[in-house]
Motif scaffolding. Structure first.
Motif, PDB file in Angstrom:
ATOM      1  N   LEU A  90     -10.353  29.035  31.033  1.00 34.49           N
ATOM      2  CA  LEU A  90      -9.284  29.140  30.039  1.00 34.49           C
ATOM      3  C   LEU A  90      -8.326  27.961  30.152  1.00 34.49           C
ATOM      4  O   LEU A  90      -7.932  27.357  29.146  1.00 34.49           O
ATOM      5  N   GLY A  91      -7.950  27.623  31.386  1.00 30.73           N
ATOM      6  CA  GLY A  91      -7.061  26.482  31.590  1.00 30.73           C
ATOM      7  C   GLY A  91      -7.683  25.172  31.146  1.00 30.73           C
ATOM      8  O   GLY A  91      -7.027  24.333  30.517  1.00 30.73           O
ATOM      9  N   LEU A  92      -8.964  24.993  31.466  1.00 28.59           N
ATOM     10  CA  LEU A  92      -9.657  23.774  31.044  1.00 28.59           C
ATOM     11  C   LEU A  92      -9.719  23.691  29.527  1.00 28.59           C
ATOM     12  O   LEU A  92      -9.470  22.630  28.933  1.00 28.59           O
ATOM     13  N   GLY A  93     -10.055  24.809  28.884  1.00 30.74           N
ATOM     14  CA  GLY A  93     -10.121  24.818  27.425  1.00 30.74           C
ATOM     15  C   GLY A  93      -8.772  24.522  26.802  1.00 30.74           C
ATOM     16  O   GLY A  93      -8.682  23.811  25.788  1.00 30.74           O
ATOM     17  N   LEU A  94      -7.701  25.062  27.381  1.00 33.53           N
ATOM     18  CA  LEU A  94      -6.354  24.812  26.881  1.00 33.53           C
ATOM     19  C   LEU A  94      -6.036  23.319  26.917  1.00 33.53           C
ATOM     20  O   LEU A  94      -5.517  22.750  25.949  1.00 33.53           O
ATOM     21  N   ILE A  95      -6.362  22.679  28.022  1.00 38.94           N
ATOM     22  CA  ILE A  95      -6.116  21.239  28.153  1.00 38.94           C
ATOM     23  C   ILE A  95      -6.947  20.459  27.139  1.00 38.94           C
ATOM     24  O   ILE A  95      -6.436  19.555  26.464  1.00 38.94           O
ATOM     25  N   LEU A  96      -8.231  20.806  27.019  1.00 33.67           N
ATOM     26  CA  LEU A  96      -9.102  20.094  26.084  1.00 33.67           C
ATOM     27  C   LEU A  96      -8.636  20.287  24.641  1.00 33.67           C
ATOM     28  O   LEU A  96      -8.695  19.351  23.831  1.00 33.67           O
ATOM     29  N   GLY A  97      -8.181  21.498  24.311  1.00 30.89           N
ATOM     30  CA  GLY A  97      -7.708  21.750  22.959  1.00 30.89           C
ATOM     31  C   GLY A  97      -6.495  20.915  22.608  1.00 30.89           C
ATOM     32  O   GLY A  97      -6.428  20.310  21.525  1.00 30.89           O
ATOM     33  N   VAL A  98      -5.527  20.848  23.515  1.00 29.72           N
ATOM     34  CA  VAL A  98      -4.308  20.068  23.264  1.00 29.72           C
ATOM     35  C   VAL A  98      -4.618  18.575  23.221  1.00 29.72           C
ATOM     36  O   VAL A  98      -4.117  17.842  22.349  1.00 29.72           O
ATOM     37  N   LEU A  99      -5.456  18.099  24.153  1.00 27.88           N
ATOM     38  CA  LEU A  99      -5.819  16.682  24.149  1.00 27.88           C
ATOM     39  C   LEU A  99      -6.570  16.307  22.876  1.00 27.88           C
ATOM     40  O   LEU A  99      -6.373  15.210  22.325  1.00 27.88           O
ATOM     41  N   GLY A 100      -7.426  17.215  22.400  1.00 29.69           N
ATOM     42  CA  GLY A 100      -8.140  16.947  21.157  1.00 29.69           C
ATOM     43  C   GLY A 100      -7.201  16.788  19.981  1.00 29.69           C
ATOM     44  O   GLY A 100      -7.369  15.883  19.147  1.00 29.69           O
ATOM     45  N   LEU A 101      -6.188  17.637  19.896  1.00 33.64           N
ATOM     46  CA  LEU A 101      -5.197  17.511  18.818  1.00 33.64           C
ATOM     47  C   LEU A 101      -4.410  16.214  18.949  1.00 33.64           C
ATOM     48  O   LEU A 101      -4.073  15.580  17.932  1.00 33.64           O
TER      49      LEU A 101
END
Length: 292
Positions: A90-101
């Protein structure tokens, strides 16, 4: 009756779930809709949406737990667990989602299609604000939106990439089941947003497919999918609340998104495709599976 339900097709089970979900919610939803003066099919306003969604999303896990008991399957089979691996994903996905935006909007800033108006204007406002007051980027914005983003994402992933995908896979292949679940996920957004949301349907469907891939990459866990979904909600909601970006009008709307909705434009679709490629690379390299 229970045995008939267990032996029913995946589509029937999915339909029964959504009917039960809505029926249980109606005694709460109807009085709330009246109090909030929302009359379908009118588009819902942000101030109306959260009070109506809150009870709907609160009762969903309880209904899914009941369905799991009836079918004799563990609730964790939907992909939601309380393990270190889940929270790590979940933490990794959160980081990837924000970085993608950040990449999505940063690229458009470089092209001159988007600007960051807060850089000068809000800085001046902050310099003359009263002592102790926080800026537009304060925790008063990002913390509530983070909590909201995680709650909404976990609930929606549990329903669409958890329960619904599991049911559909009993009768269909993974990707056909994912396509059907993603179609339902996209179309149901019309209930709250109305016809104005139609241009986003392809983007919402593709978003659903990317989240299906995230679950597969994460070995059946919803952790990575929940994190990505939460990161996108958190990022977009925080930018909107802080009024941190503005479209300049220099970019074609079919690229930036009709109605300034990223998922209704080519850039948003390319962003999702890029995210999917990144997830495939992580899965192919065994990065997710070998983290623990």
């Amino acid at each position: 009756m229970i045995s008939s339900f267990i032996e029913a097709s995946a589509i029937i089970k999915a339909v029964v779930f959504f009917i039960v979900w809505v029926v249980v919610w109606l005694p709460l939803g109807i009085p709330l809709a009246i109090a909030l003066k929302w009359q379908p099919p009118q588009p819902i306003t942000p101030s109306q949406k959260l009070p109506l969604l809150a009870p709907l999303y609160l009762i969903a896990p309880l209904i899914l737990w009941g369905f799991a008991r009836i079918q004799g399957v563990p609730f964790s089979g939907y992909g939601l667990t309380r393990t270190a691996a889940f929270f790590g994903s979940l933490g990794l996905g959160l980081i990837l989602g924000v970085l993608g935006l950040a990449v999505l909007f940063g690229f458009q800033v470089a092209l001159g299609w988007v600007q960051w108006p807060l850089s000068s204007q809000i800085s001046r406002q902050n310099s003359v604000s009263e002592a102790g007051k926080t800026s537009s980027w304060s925790w008063r914005i990002w913390l509530p939106t983070l909590v909201l983003g995680i709650w909404v994402s976990v609930t929606e992933e549990l329903i669409f990439r958890g329960f619904l995908l599991n049911q559909l896979q009993q009768d269909y292949s993974l990707w056909l089941a994912g396509a059907i679940a993603s179609s339902i996920f996209a179309v149901l957004h019309l209930v709250w947003e109305g016809p104005e949301n139609i241009p986003q349907l392809p983007g919402l469907w593709l978003m659903g497919m990317v989240l299906v891939l995230a679950r597969q990459v994460d070995g059946g866990s919803l952790g990575l999918a929940c994190g990505l979904h939460a990161g996108w909600i958190w990022g977009i909601a925080s930018l909107d609340a802080a009024q941190a970006i503005a479209y300049t009008g220099k970019g074609p709307t079919w690229m930036t998104g009709l109605g300034q909705q990223p998922l209704a434009g080519v850039m948003g679709l390319l962003f999702l495709v890029g995210t999917g490629v990144g997830l495939w690379w992580l899965g192919a390299g065994g990065f997710i599976a070998n983290r623990y």
